[in-house]
Scaffold this motif. Sequence first.
Motif, mmCIF file in Angstrom:
data_model
loop_
_atom_site.group_PDB
_atom_site.id
_atom_site.type_symbol
_atom_site.label_atom_id
_atom_site.label_comp_id
_atom_site.label_asym_id
_atom_site.label_seq_id
_atom_site.Cartn_x
_atom_site.Cartn_y
_atom_site.Cartn_z
ATOM 1 N N GLY A 175 -5.072 -6.463 -3.500
ATOM 2 C CA GLY A 175 -4.928 -5.008 -3.650
ATOM 3 C C GLY A 175 -4.394 -4.658 -5.019
ATOM 4 N N HIS A 230 -10.900 -11.435 -7.505
ATOM 5 C CA HIS A 230 -10.502 -10.305 -6.651
ATOM 6 C C HIS A 230 -11.233 -10.340 -5.308
ATOM 7 C CE1 HIS A 230 -9.976 -6.122 -5.361
ATOM 8 N NE2 HIS A 230 -11.290 -5.982 -5.359
ATOM 9 N N LEU A 231 -12.539 -10.567 -5.354
ATOM 10 C CA LEU A 231 -13.275 -10.440 -4.080
ATOM 11 C C LEU A 231 -12.955 -11.587 -3.112
ATOM 12 C CD1 LEU A 231 -16.179 -12.237 -3.641
ATOM 13 C CD2 LEU A 231 -16.817 -10.851 -5.590
ATOM 14 N N TYR A 267 -26.378 -11.186 -4.505
ATOM 15 C CA TYR A 267 -26.237 -10.366 -3.295
ATOM 16 C C TYR A 267 -26.250 -8.868 -3.583
ATOM 17 C CZ TYR A 267 -21.297 -8.953 -3.725
ATOM 18 O OH TYR A 267 -20.119 -8.362 -4.109
ATOM 19 N N MET A 297 -2.818 -11.311 5.076
ATOM 20 C CA MET A 297 -2.127 -10.120 4.552
ATOM 21 C C MET A 297 -1.484 -10.404 3.204
ATOM 22 S SD MET A 297 -0.121 -8.885 7.868
ATOM 23 C CE MET A 297 -0.934 -8.203 9.267
ATOM 24 N N TYR A 321 -15.257 -1.696 3.152
ATOM 25 C CA TYR A 321 -14.404 -1.218 4.248
ATOM 26 C C TYR A 321 -15.037 -1.519 5.608
ATOM 27 C CZ TYR A 321 -11.843 0.531 0.396
ATOM 28 O OH TYR A 321 -11.143 0.570 -0.777
ATOM 29 N N ARG A 337 -18.431 -13.925 -15.247
ATOM 30 C CA ARG A 337 -18.861 -14.255 -13.895
ATOM 31 C C ARG A 337 -20.372 -14.489 -13.929
ATOM 32 N NH1 ARG A 337 -19.288 -8.680 -10.204
ATOM 33 N NH2 ARG A 337 -19.735 -10.234 -8.612
ATOM 34 N N GLY A 349 -7.067 -4.860 -7.325
ATOM 35 C CA GLY A 349 -7.971 -3.706 -7.140
ATOM 36 C C GLY A 349 -7.506 -2.514 -7.955
ATOM 37 N N HIS A 355 -14.276 -6.276 -16.222
ATOM 38 C CA HIS A 355 -15.617 -6.119 -15.653
ATOM 39 C C HIS A 355 -16.521 -7.293 -16.049
ATOM 40 C CE1 HIS A 355 -19.010 -4.081 -13.931
ATOM 41 N NE2 HIS A 355 -19.677 -4.171 -15.059
ATOM 42 N N ASN A 402 -10.566 -1.682 -16.590
ATOM 43 C CA ASN A 402 -11.838 -2.221 -16.108
ATOM 44 C C ASN A 402 -12.682 -2.784 -17.264
ATOM 45 O OD1 ASN A 402 -14.906 -1.719 -15.233
ATOM 46 N ND2 ASN A 402 -13.661 -2.140 -13.433
ATOM 47 N N THR A 455 -9.862 -10.530 -1.230
ATOM 48 C CA THR A 455 -10.070 -9.404 -0.310
ATOM 49 C C THR A 455 -11.005 -9.836 0.820
ATOM 50 O OG1 THR A 455 -11.736 -8.587 -1.890
ATOM 51 C CG2 THR A 455 -9.557 -7.581 -1.987
ATOM 52 N N ASN A 510 -8.690 -3.059 -11.421
ATOM 53 C CA ASN A 510 -10.138 -2.790 -11.517
ATOM 54 C C ASN A 510 -10.432 -1.299 -11.602
ATOM 55 O OD1 ASN A 510 -10.354 -5.480 -10.949
ATOM 56 N ND2 ASN A 510 -11.062 -5.227 -8.847
ATOM 57 N N ALA A 511 -9.626 -0.549 -10.844
ATOM 58 C CA ALA A 511 -9.943 0.871 -10.668
ATOM 59 C C ALA A 511 -9.505 1.726 -11.844
ATOM 60 C CB ALA A 511 -9.278 1.380 -9.386
ATOM 61 N N HIS A 564 -16.544 3.452 -9.479
ATOM 62 C CA HIS A 564 -15.585 2.500 -10.052
ATOM 63 C C HIS A 564 -16.239 1.119 -10.213
ATOM 64 C CE1 HIS A 564 -13.825 1.604 -5.785
ATOM 65 N NE2 HIS A 564 -14.554 0.587 -6.139
HETATM 66 FE FE1 HAS Z 1 -12.527 -4.316 -4.567
HETATM 67 C C1 HAS Z 1 -14.897 -5.088 -6.959
HETATM 68 C C2 HAS Z 1 -11.328 -1.809 -6.540
HETATM 69 C C3 HAS Z 1 -10.295 -3.444 -2.111
HETATM 70 C C4 HAS Z 1 -14.245 -6.251 -2.310
HETATM 71 N N1 HAS Z 1 -14.223 -5.468 -4.648
HETATM 72 C C5 HAS Z 1 -15.026 -5.685 -5.737
HETATM 73 C C6 HAS Z 1 -16.060 -6.596 -5.374
HETATM 74 C C7 HAS Z 1 -15.900 -6.879 -4.034
HETATM 75 C C8 HAS Z 1 -14.734 -6.184 -3.595
HETATM 76 C C9 HAS Z 1 -16.800 -7.748 -3.163
HETATM 77 O O1 HAS Z 1 -12.173 -0.296 -9.033
HETATM 78 C C10 HAS Z 1 -17.128 -7.165 -6.315
HETATM 79 C C11 HAS Z 1 -18.383 -6.363 -6.298
HETATM 80 C C12 HAS Z 1 -19.397 -7.016 -7.213
HETATM 81 O O2 HAS Z 1 -19.943 -8.066 -6.832
HETATM 82 O O3 HAS Z 1 -19.615 -6.505 -8.311
HETATM 83 N N2 HAS Z 1 -11.062 -2.934 -4.398
HETATM 84 C C13 HAS Z 1 -10.704 -2.029 -5.323
HETATM 85 C C14 HAS Z 1 -9.570 -1.262 -4.846
HETATM 86 C C15 HAS Z 1 -9.274 -1.731 -3.587
HETATM 87 C C16 HAS Z 1 -10.225 -2.767 -3.314
HETATM 88 C C17 HAS Z 1 -8.863 -0.160 -5.572
HETATM 89 N N3 HAS Z 1 -12.307 -4.776 -2.609
HETATM 90 C C18 HAS Z 1 -11.340 -4.291 -1.769
HETATM 91 C C19 HAS Z 1 -11.532 -4.792 -0.452
HETATM 92 C C20 HAS Z 1 -12.656 -5.587 -0.506
HETATM 93 C C21 HAS Z 1 -13.112 -5.557 -1.871
HETATM 94 C C22 HAS Z 1 -10.669 -4.457 0.731
HETATM 95 C C23 HAS Z 1 -13.328 -6.367 0.555
HETATM 96 C C24 HAS Z 1 -12.948 -6.440 1.789
HETATM 97 N N4 HAS Z 1 -13.018 -3.605 -6.407
HETATM 98 C C25 HAS Z 1 -12.433 -2.524 -7.010
HETATM 99 C C26 HAS Z 1 -13.139 -2.243 -8.267
HETATM 100 C C27 HAS Z 1 -14.151 -3.175 -8.384
HETATM 101 C C28 HAS Z 1 -14.049 -4.011 -7.203
HETATM 102 C C29 HAS Z 1 -12.868 -1.175 -9.234
HETATM 103 C C30 HAS Z 1 -15.186 -3.292 -9.513
HETATM 104 C C31 HAS Z 1 -14.779 -4.331 -10.500
HETATM 105 C C32 HAS Z 1 -15.860 -4.477 -11.559
HETATM 106 O O4 HAS Z 1 -15.641 -4.024 -12.674
HETATM 107 O O5 HAS Z 1 -16.926 -5.050 -11.279
HETATM 108 C C33 HAS Z 1 -8.191 -1.217 -2.675
HETATM 109 O O6 HAS Z 1 -8.761 -0.721 -1.486
HETATM 110 C C34 HAS Z 1 -7.153 -2.257 -2.377
HETATM 111 C C35 HAS Z 1 -6.007 -1.720 -1.570
HETATM 112 C C36 HAS Z 1 -5.138 -2.837 -1.059
HETATM 113 C C37 HAS Z 1 -3.808 -2.820 -1.042
HETATM 114 C C38 HAS Z 1 -3.079 -3.999 -0.485
HETATM 115 C C39 HAS Z 1 -2.387 -3.656 0.820
HETATM 116 C C40 HAS Z 1 -1.767 -4.865 1.406
HETATM 117 C C41 HAS Z 1 -1.715 -5.117 2.724
HETATM 118 C C42 HAS Z 1 -1.051 -6.368 3.191
HETATM 119 C C43 HAS Z 1 0.388 -6.171 3.224
HETATM 120 C C44 HAS Z 1 1.075 -7.461 3.214
HETATM 121 C C45 HAS Z 1 2.254 -7.616 3.744
HETATM 122 C C46 HAS Z 1 2.916 -8.924 3.643
HETATM 123 C C47 HAS Z 1 2.966 -6.555 4.450
HETATM 124 C C48 HAS Z 1 -3.029 -1.670 -1.528
HETATM 125 C C49 HAS Z 1 -2.223 -4.165 3.722
HETATM 126 C C50 HAS Z 1 2.999 -9.506 5.007
HETATM 127 C C51 HAS Z 1 4.314 -10.135 5.144
HETATM 128 C C52 HAS Z 1 4.458 -11.238 5.890
HETATM 129 C C53 HAS Z 1 5.801 -11.792 6.053
HETATM 130 C C54 HAS Z 1 3.341 -11.929 6.514
#
Ligand code: HAS
Length: 538
Positions: free
Chosen positions: A343, A367-368, A115, A336, A220, A430, A346, A359, A355, A371, A349-350, A265
């Motif tokens: 997260g 990871h994916l 993809y 969530m 995003y 992978r 992530g 990687h 990494n 997310t 990864n970052a 990244h």
């Molecule tokens: Fe990622 C690779 C870094 C977020 C998707 N990411 C990927 C790939 C995909 C993907 C598809 O830095 C693979 C790409 C490929 O095929 O090569 N990613 C991050 C970072 C974040 C992050 C820093 N990724 C996402 C999101 C995705 C996604 C969102 C899809 C929707 N990612 C990377 C990096 C790679 C990577 C490198 C490259 C790796 C490599 O070497 O190939 C951040 O945005 C994440 C922030 C998230 C948080 C979590 C917040 C939690 C929340 C829920 C709270 C839960 C509560 C519990 C309150 C800080 C908001 C609820 C309680 C109850 C009682 C119910």
Amino acid sequence: MSRENRLIIAGFLVSYAALAAGALFGMLQVIERIPGVKLVSSELYYRALTAHGVLLALVFTTFFIMSLATYVVTRELGLRETYSTRLNILSYALVGAGTLMAAVPILAGKANVLYTFYPPMKASPLFYIGATVLVIGTWLFGANLLLTVRKWRRGRNASVKLPLGVFGVVCTLIIWYIATLGVAAEMLLQLIPWSLGLVDRIDPLLARNLFWYFGHPLVYFWLLPAYIVWYTVLPRLLGVRIFSDFLARVVFVLFILFSTPVGYHHQFMDPGIKAAWKYLHTVTTFAVFLPSLITAFTVAATMEMAAKRRGGRGLFGWVAALPWRDPAFSAIALAMILFAFGGAGGAVNAGNNLNYVVHNTAWVPGHLHLTVGSAVALTFMGVSYLLLPVLTRRPLRSRRLALAQVWLWGAGMLLFSGSMHVLGVLGSPRRTYDVTFGGHPATQDWTPLLAAAGAGGVLLFLSVLLFLYVVARTLTAPAELEAQAEPEVQVPAVPPGMVDNLKLFTAIALMLVLVAYTLPTLEILSMGSPGAPPVPMD
Ligand code: HAS
């Protein structure tokens, strides 16, 4: 039923069809990874892996997001139709035509490029042209929604804040327009002329540069619609107001600012990009982490308020007072919880040095799937349980099966994704047909984890089947619900504030993109790469 509603339902149905086919190809992947099991040839494996990624990451998400965004905008602005239903139909038709054009070479084995379609792996021109048509369809779709909002703004709504859901949709579209400039350039200037044979060679580094300019904000584009649900649907489901409308808007704005200038990244391991640029993109990556941390705080606070109203007590005891028997709530809450793990991964990864360890290993699919495969896909399933009854006036059939589906997904995902993360740290690659490298002794310890990942994948597939069954039963149930079954609409009563100035934030975002990408791209161009000959993938 209005034409627009019919279109929304049609979009959901296409997305579910993509989910079904994509999940089938996905199960094949995990079974193939179990040592000793070889169901298909390596060529078929990569063909199925491409179909899995494209169908789920690109087709399921895009159609679902288009329908969800149309619903949110028309519903929250109190409209029956968008600016032009014809334009909306045309945009869906183009996205559908693009999907079919890309699907033909994928299924025929003429586009085994996965993809991310990195050159010099070469696909049939139809694949690239189809993907381009799909993107053009989304541009028309976005234009129609933006025109709808502009029309609503005229007259008595001129000095009124946009409802939060619509604000989120507009922010998502802004990110999408900025992001797709990268993939459009890659397609039109590099991949299409090269695949048509108009040029012999291609610069893979430039292509990866343009792809990841697009590829990260793409995540995003997937995530923000889920956040729109968490910020607008979840409070209504729980019968409370959101903890802070202002913070939610800040979150969407931070995504506009930091979604795009972070692409390196994904390219920490690529030669030809200076360390300084990778460092800059690391800093911005941690900046784009912030809105998700704020979201974690905001949604948890919203749920705590709701739980305490329902009699929940204690520091964490209130969690038990949440409506866990409601499949829509459980899906969103579980999405969530899984995203919290995604997260954290992530952040690993970052980090440039970490990494190096993960990687191109199984960690990354781990990871994916937490997310996009959980935060996003499970939220979309949960919101389907709410919207399908509203749109079709048919009751959800059945809530117990829907609840079972949600928890099956959670269990499957923990098993699959947890195993993949550990496998990644152990070095399991992978995107590899034979992960044991012909039974190499160093890979022997991976066997139980690969089997666990396989079992998790099977549970995920069963969960998709259950989801489709519930959807099919709901859609074929006799219509009986009254119109008032729709969730209450949040009517904005306040004038826009500083955070609503999206033109300003878009201008700042474009400046950040220029700072992060202009010089490194010029450096890549000035290297005078001779380019790589194609590697046919059929
Ligand atoms: Fe990622 C690779 C870094 C977020 C998707 N990411 C990927 C790939 C995909 C993907 C598809 O830095 C693979 C790409 C490929 O095929 O090569 N990613 C991050 C970072 C974040 C992050 C820093 N990724 C996402 C999101 C995705 C996604 C969102 C899809 C929707 N990612 C990377 C990096 C790679 C990577 C490198 C490259 C790796 C490599 O070497 O190939 C951040 O945005 C994440 C922030 C998230 C948080 C979590 C917040 C939690 C929340 C829920 C709270 C839960 C509560 C519990 C309150 C800080 C908001 C609820 C309680 C109850 C009682 C119910």
